[in-house]
Scaffold this active site. Structure first.
Site, mmCIF file in Angstrom:
data_model
loop_
_atom_site.group_PDB
_atom_site.id
_atom_site.type_symbol
_atom_site.label_atom_id
_atom_site.label_comp_id
_atom_site.label_asym_id
_atom_site.label_seq_id
_atom_site.Cartn_x
_atom_site.Cartn_y
_atom_site.Cartn_z
ATOM 1 N N VAL A 185 3.878 -40.787 -1.697
ATOM 2 C CA VAL A 185 5.338 -40.844 -1.955
ATOM 3 C C VAL A 185 5.536 -42.212 -1.459
ATOM 4 O O VAL A 185 5.590 -42.487 -0.452
ATOM 5 C CB VAL A 185 5.890 -39.859 -1.021
ATOM 6 C CG1 VAL A 185 7.641 -40.214 -1.083
ATOM 7 C CG2 VAL A 185 5.917 -38.706 -1.301
ATOM 8 N N PRO A 186 5.710 -43.004 -2.496
ATOM 9 C CA PRO A 186 5.622 -44.589 -2.393
ATOM 10 C C PRO A 186 6.852 -45.066 -1.805
ATOM 11 O O PRO A 186 7.934 -45.835 -2.401
ATOM 12 C CB PRO A 186 5.635 -44.840 -3.849
ATOM 13 C CG PRO A 186 6.144 -44.133 -4.811
ATOM 14 C CD PRO A 186 6.019 -42.748 -4.001
ATOM 15 N N CYS A 187 7.318 -44.932 -0.256
ATOM 16 C CA CYS A 187 8.344 -45.413 0.287
ATOM 17 C C CYS A 187 8.300 -46.977 0.335
ATOM 18 O O CYS A 187 9.469 -47.487 0.508
ATOM 19 C CB CYS A 187 8.458 -44.764 1.633
ATOM 20 S SG CYS A 187 6.806 -44.809 2.495
ATOM 21 N N HIS A 188 7.301 -47.522 0.041
ATOM 22 C CA HIS A 188 6.998 -49.088 0.027
ATOM 23 C C HIS A 188 7.996 -49.479 -1.168
ATOM 24 O O HIS A 188 8.408 -50.669 -1.194
ATOM 25 C CB HIS A 188 5.902 -49.540 0.089
ATOM 26 C CG HIS A 188 5.082 -49.162 -1.003
ATOM 27 N ND1 HIS A 188 4.402 -47.843 -1.138
ATOM 28 C CD2 HIS A 188 4.821 -49.753 -2.242
ATOM 29 C CE1 HIS A 188 3.744 -47.737 -2.348
ATOM 30 N NE2 HIS A 188 4.055 -48.855 -3.098
#
Length: 181
Positions: free
Chosen positions: A139-142
């Site tokens: 889950v690419p929160c970056h």
């Protein structure tokens, strides 16, 4: 919290990471700490019931390969990796699905995601949920930035500097590179 069955450590271009899995999918990804001992201790605290073992060939092995590829600058689609979000609420499920739809090299803002979830007033809740993301990179929160494309925070060890490094590896396009600082 999911019932974690196993975990392992793996090397990436940004350092040693860890991954944990349950019968329902990947339930934890941990980005590098200042040294491996600190990472091991953090993982043991978070997943005390799990045991270290080789990853099963399905989700964990595929996730490790995908994360390793992505963090080395290769195209890698992590969208098919099954994740276990037991204990998360409906808002987090919806938000994490939106975040997973952000392609490598692209970014969105907390406000944009908040608007899709019901209104700009949810921006803080979006930021808090991103900070609680148990499976960063998958889950690419970056890829979620603050207003006007500013970096914003990052709850992983190394904070915004690591967020910036991952976005640079992904060759993220920014309208103004000074906003990465």
């Amino acid at each position: 919290m999911p019932t974690v069955s196993g975990y392992t450590f793996f090397d990436t271009a940004i350092g040693i990471c860890a991954i944990a899995w349950s019968g329902a999918g990947i339930c934890g990804v941990m980005l590098p700490e200042r040294d491996e001992a600190v990472l091991r201790e953090r993982l043991r605290r978070r997943h005390a019931e799990a045991r270290e073992c080789p990853p099963p060939q399905a989700e964990a092995a595929d996730a490790i390969a995908g994360i390793t590829a992505l963090l080395s600058g290769k195209d890698s689609d992590l969208g098919a990796i099954r994740i276990d979000l037991e204990g998360r609420d409906a808002f987090q499920f919806r938000l994490y699905a939106l975040a997973r739809a952000i392609s490598p090299g692209r970014t969105r803002t907390y406000g944009e995601l908040a608007e899709e979830l019901g209104g700009i007033g949810l921006s803080r809740a979006v930021g808090q949920a991103m900070g609680a993301n148990p499976v960063p990179i998958i889950v690419p929160c970056h890829r979620v930035l603050a207003a006007k494309g500013k970096m914003g925070g990052f709850s992983a060890p190394g904070g915004a500097a690591v967020k910036r490094r991952i976005l640079e590896i992904e060759r993220a396009a920014f309208p103004d590179p000074s906003r990465l600082l």
